[in-house]
Design a protein around this motif. Structure first.
Motif, PDB file in Angstrom:
ATOM      1  N   VAL A  76       0.850  -1.203   0.000  1.00  0.00           N
ATOM      2  CA  VAL A  76       0.000   0.000   0.000  1.00  0.00           C
ATOM      3  C   VAL A  76       0.883   1.249   0.000  1.00  0.00           C
ATOM      4  N   HIS A  77       1.942   1.190   0.782  1.00  0.00           N
ATOM      5  CA  HIS A  77       2.882   2.314   0.841  1.00  0.00           C
ATOM      6  C   HIS A  77       3.488   2.576  -0.535  1.00  0.00           C
ATOM      7  N   ASP A  78       3.839   1.484  -1.241  1.00  0.00           N
ATOM      8  CA  ASP A  78       4.410   1.617  -2.582  1.00  0.00           C
ATOM      9  C   ASP A  78       3.430   2.284  -3.545  1.00  0.00           C
ATOM     10  N   HIS A  79       2.152   2.186  -3.251  1.00  0.00           N
ATOM     11  CA  HIS A  79       1.138   2.833  -4.093  1.00  0.00           C
ATOM     12  C   HIS A  79       0.873   4.264  -3.637  1.00  0.00           C
ATOM     13  N   GLY A  80       1.660   4.740  -2.666  1.00  0.00           N
ATOM     14  CA  GLY A  80       1.446   6.100  -2.160  1.00  0.00           C
ATOM     15  C   GLY A  80       0.231   6.159  -1.247  1.00  0.00           C
ATOM     16  N   GLY A  81      -0.123   5.023  -0.666  1.00  0.00           N
ATOM     17  CA  GLY A  81      -1.310   4.980   0.186  1.00  0.00           C
ATOM     18  C   GLY A  81      -0.983   4.699   1.635  1.00  0.00           C
ATOM     19  N   ALA A  82      -2.016   4.413   2.417  1.00  0.00           N
ATOM     20  CA  ALA A  82      -1.830   4.140   3.848  1.00  0.00           C
ATOM     21  C   ALA A  82      -2.796   3.044   4.291  1.00  0.00           C
ATOM     22  N   LEU A  83      -2.315   2.233   5.236  1.00  0.00           N
ATOM     23  CA  LEU A  83      -3.157   1.161   5.780  1.00  0.00           C
ATOM     24  C   LEU A  83      -3.099   1.255   7.297  1.00  0.00           C
ATOM     25  N   THR A  84      -4.258   1.387   7.945  1.00  0.00           N
ATOM     26  CA  THR A  84      -4.277   1.514   9.406  1.00  0.00           C
ATOM     27  C   THR A  84      -5.317   0.563   9.988  1.00  0.00           C
ATOM     28  N   GLY A  97     -18.068  -0.697  18.229  1.00  0.00           N
ATOM     29  CA  GLY A  97     -19.128  -1.706  18.320  1.00  0.00           C
ATOM     30  C   GLY A  97     -18.596  -3.137  18.255  1.00  0.00           C
ATOM     31  N   GLY A  98     -17.278  -3.328  18.338  1.00  0.00           N
ATOM     32  CA  GLY A  98     -16.694  -4.679  18.308  1.00  0.00           C
ATOM     33  C   GLY A  98     -16.069  -4.990  16.958  1.00  0.00           C
ATOM     34  N   GLY A  99     -15.094  -5.869  16.988  1.00  0.00           N
ATOM     35  CA  GLY A  99     -14.418  -6.273  15.744  1.00  0.00           C
ATOM     36  C   GLY A  99     -13.344  -5.282  15.325  1.00  0.00           C
ATOM     37  N   ALA A 100     -12.534  -5.734  14.379  1.00  0.00           N
ATOM     38  CA  ALA A 100     -11.443  -4.872  13.898  1.00  0.00           C
ATOM     39  C   ALA A 100     -11.911  -4.066  12.691  1.00  0.00           C
ATOM     40  N   LEU A 101     -11.325  -2.894  12.543  1.00  0.00           N
ATOM     41  CA  LEU A 101     -11.671  -2.035  11.405  1.00  0.00           C
ATOM     42  C   LEU A 101     -10.370  -1.605  10.732  1.00  0.00           C
ATOM     43  N   PHE A 102     -10.186  -2.068   9.520  1.00  0.00           N
ATOM     44  CA  PHE A 102      -8.992  -1.688   8.758  1.00  0.00           C
ATOM     45  C   PHE A 102      -9.380  -0.624   7.736  1.00  0.00           C
ATOM     46  N   THR A 103      -8.553   0.406   7.624  1.00  0.00           N
ATOM     47  CA  THR A 103      -8.820   1.470   6.658  1.00  0.00           C
ATOM     48  C   THR A 103      -7.688   1.521   5.642  1.00  0.00           C
ATOM     49  N   LEU A 104      -8.106   1.445   4.394  1.00  0.00           N
ATOM     50  CA  LEU A 104      -7.149   1.456   3.284  1.00  0.00           C
ATOM     51  C   LEU A 104      -7.387   2.734   2.491  1.00  0.00           C
ATOM     52  N   ILE A 105      -6.366   3.572   2.430  1.00  0.00           N
ATOM     53  CA  ILE A 105      -6.514   4.820   1.679  1.00  0.00           C
ATOM     54  C   ILE A 105      -5.530   4.806   0.519  1.00  0.00           C
ATOM     55  N   LEU A 106      -6.052   5.059  -0.676  1.00  0.00           N
ATOM     56  CA  LEU A 106      -5.193   5.049  -1.868  1.00  0.00           C
ATOM     57  C   LEU A 106      -5.504   6.265  -2.721  1.00  0.00           C
ATOM     58  N   PRO A 107      -4.503   6.782  -3.419  1.00  0.00           N
ATOM     59  CA  PRO A 107      -4.794   7.908  -4.306  1.00  0.00           C
ATOM     60  C   PRO A 107      -5.702   7.430  -5.448  1.00  0.00           C
ATOM     61  N   ALA A 108      -6.731   8.224  -5.777  1.00  0.00           N
ATOM     62  CA  ALA A 108      -7.613   7.847  -6.885  1.00  0.00           C
ATOM     63  C   ALA A 108      -6.820   7.960  -8.189  1.00  0.00           C
ATOM     64  N   ALA A 109      -7.319   7.305  -9.244  1.00  0.00           N
ATOM     65  CA  ALA A 109      -6.604   7.336 -10.526  1.00  0.00           C
ATOM     66  C   ALA A 109      -6.350   8.780 -10.939  1.00  0.00           C
ATOM     67  N   GLY A 110      -5.123   9.051 -11.349  1.00  0.00           N
ATOM     68  CA  GLY A 110      -4.786  10.407 -11.804  1.00  0.00           C
ATOM     69  C   GLY A 110      -4.448  11.354 -10.667  1.00  0.00           C
ATOM     70  N   CYS A 111      -4.486  10.860  -9.413  1.00  0.00           N
ATOM     71  CA  CYS A 111      -4.199  11.745  -8.267  1.00  0.00           C
ATOM     72  C   CYS A 111      -3.045  11.203  -7.447  1.00  0.00           C
ATOM     73  N   ARG A 112      -2.098  10.576  -8.137  1.00  0.00           N
ATOM     74  CA  ARG A 112      -1.044   9.927  -7.354  1.00  0.00           C
ATOM     75  C   ARG A 112       0.173  10.821  -7.218  1.00  0.00           C
ATOM     76  N   GLN A 113      -0.002  11.902  -6.425  1.00  0.00           N
ATOM     77  CA  GLN A 113       1.152  12.779  -6.279  1.00  0.00           C
ATOM     78  C   GLN A 113       1.689  12.720  -4.853  1.00  0.00           C
ATOM     79  N   GLY A 114       2.251  11.605  -4.488  1.00  0.00           N
ATOM     80  CA  GLY A 114       2.869  11.494  -3.166  1.00  0.00           C
ATOM     81  C   GLY A 114       1.985  10.718  -2.221  1.00  0.00           C
ATOM     82  N   ALA A 115       2.547  10.521  -1.008  1.00  0.00           N
ATOM     83  CA  ALA A 115       1.891   9.643  -0.041  1.00  0.00           C
ATOM     84  C   ALA A 115       0.604  10.255   0.476  1.00  0.00           C
ATOM     85  N   VAL A 116      -0.330   9.386   0.779  1.00  0.00           N
ATOM     86  CA  VAL A 116      -1.599   9.825   1.376  1.00  0.00           C
ATOM     87  C   VAL A 116      -1.350  10.033   2.866  1.00  0.00           C
ATOM     88  N   GLN A 117      -1.794  11.159   3.392  1.00  0.00           N
ATOM     89  CA  GLN A 117      -1.582  11.419   4.836  1.00  0.00           C
ATOM     90  C   GLN A 117      -2.660  10.747   5.667  1.00  0.00           C
TER      91      GLN A 117
END
Ligand code: ADP
Ligand code: MG
Length: 451
Positions: free
Chosen positions: A417-425, A431-451
């Motif tokens: 995900v990092h290699d794609h300029g994104g973030a995984l948390t 309310g219970g259970g794990a919650l994973f959030t995947l953030i990636l730059p949309a197509a054409g918006c890949r100008q550096g890492a996602v904060q």
């Protein structure tokens, strides 16, 4: 007037008894004084001697406890003093070494380097580091030597002090370390490989499960087709045999030819549909599991997530409720194979966490906002204990038993995900259970890492 008889008789210029006595007393006093001085000097000398001995013993103990080799030479390179480490290394006593040229104890290959050290000392050049090869009882051994010039009280260069550390041990230790490092790297590679094999195994199982349906469908329809063909062939044979109209009508009824005629089209359509499904699954497999390393292309994240969930979850957890809250399409640019691997890892972890849970529910939400694709994956599993929340992305961190988890899924996913300029948390949902959030730059918006 004459002197009274009781007074001693004295002649001017001559010592009287009293004079002689006081002279003696003076002599004795001087002797006493001299003796006392001598005694004091003797005491002082003994004190200095004791101090000197103490200093010598101190220097000897320092030299003796040095593990480095110490050799003092004169300007011509003759040994003047050595420490016990040097004597041990050269297997000679100090007495045998003193006065001999150090060259005699150097390997041929080091003669030139030593000559340079001596001439540098004559030129009063400062310290330098060289590697010399000393000749020990078992053969030459390398020593990392620091050489400094030795001066007398008037500042004249009178020789060299060489302090050396045998580096054979060090080299061996380095070699062992390098070997251990290599072994570790191989083990890590094996683990990475076994993680790959495990996810490949899951993928194959999921795809096999998916293919099973259309293939059995096609298989069943093919059997039906064979029966239709048999019946039609039998009917045609009768036609070719010149059977009469009444006979043919009876055969047509008996072989249910009219039914077969109408069913053939539907059966063929079904086969076509089944093979198309197989074709789509294979295309999906090609698209999302390719190994091209640098290929970056536009693709739909919604389709990718659906396929990852289907392949991983359907076969393993048939009673899982999946909620897809995803837009029609979420266009993204990157490596579909890698992001498919990320999605499969996340779904697999969710499934592992939900094993044995009373309700099994997986929710996927996706949206595009401010040029970013935000995907959340929530499960109804046991959640992630707070104590390990900070470590789950570490390589090799796992809470699963041996053979079940390698602890690499999340660390590899994080990197991809990092290699794609994104973030995984990851967090625990209130309310219970794990919650994973995947953030990636949309197509054409890949100008550096996602904060
Ligand atoms: N959805 C989840 N719910 C609870 N714990 C999770 C979840 N996902 C990951 N974890 C924790 O993170 C650890 C590391 O995950 P991962 O890197 O995928 O390795 P592995 O699955 O081989 O253990 C897991 O062992 C587990 O303890
Ligand atoms: Mg995992």
């Amino acid at each position: 007037m004459t002197a009274p008889l009781s007074q001693p008789f004295s002649i001017p210029g001559m010592l009287t008894d009293a004079d002689a006595e006081s002279a003696w007393i003076e002599v004795i006093r001087k002797m006493d004084e001299t003796y006392a001085n001598l005694v004091a000097q003797q005491v002082e000398l003994e004190r200095k001697n004791a101090e000197l001995e103490e200093a010598q013993a101190f220097i000897a103990s320092v030299l003796g406890s040095m593990t480095d080799v110490l050799i003092a030479c004169d300007r011509d390179g003759r040994i003047e003093q050595t420490n016990p480490a040097a004597e041990r290394a050269l297997a000679c006593t100090g007495r045998d070494l003193t006065g001999r040229p150090l060259r005699d104890f150097l390997d041929q290959a080091s003669h030139a380097a030593f000559a340079r050290l001596c001439s540098a000392a004559l030129r009063r050049e400062g310290g330098s580091d060289v590697e010399l090869s000393l000749r020990g009882p078992t053969g030459p051994f390398p020593v990392a030597v620091n050489s400094t010039v030795r001066y007398d009280q008037r500042g004249h260069a009178i020789g060299l002090v060489l302090v050396g550390r045998p580096i054979g041990e060090l080299r061996r230790a380095y070699r062992d370390l390098a070997a251990a490092h290599e072994g570790l790297k191989q083990t890590q590679q094996q683990l990475v490989h076994s993680e790959k094999m495990a996810s490949l195994g899951r993928l194959v199982a999921g795809v096999a499960h998916e293919l099973n349906n259309p293939i059995s469908f096609v298989y069943g329809n093919a059997h039906a087709m064979r029966r239709y063909v048999d019946r039609m062939t039998a009917y045609l044979d009768r036609v070719h045999d010149g059977a009469g109209a009444a006979d043919l009508a009876a055969t047509r009824k008996e072989l249910r030819i009219d039914r077969a005629r109408t069913d053939v089209t539907a059966t063929l359509d079904g086969m076509l549909e089944g093979t198309e499904r197989v074709r789509d699954i294979v295309a999906e497999l090609r698209r999302f599991s390719s190994e091209q390393k640098h290929a970056s292309e536009r693709f739909d994240m919604t389709a990718l997530l659906r396929s990852a969930v289907t392949w991983v979850a359907r076969a393993q957890m048939p009673d899982l409720t999946v909620v897809f809250d995803l837009p029609e399409a979420l266009e993204i640019a990157g490596h579909p194979g890698h992001l498919h691997q990320v999605a499969m890892n996340l779904v697999q972890n969710a499934i592992d966490a939900m094993a044995g849970a009373p309700s099994k529910r997986l929710e996927l939400h996706g949206r595009e906002e401010d040029g970013r694709i935000v995907v959340t994956i929530r499960d109804s599993g046991h959640g992630i204990p707070d104590a390990i929340l900070g470590r789950i992305f570490d390589p090799f961190f796992t809470t699963k038993p041996v053979g079940k988890g390698t602890g690499l899924g999340l660390s590899i996913s994080y990197q991809l995900v990092h290699d794609h300029g994104g973030a995984l948390t990851a967090v625990n949902h209130p309310g219970g259970g794990a919650l994973f959030t995947l953030i990636l730059p949309a197509a054409g918006c890949r100008q550096g890492a996602v904060q």
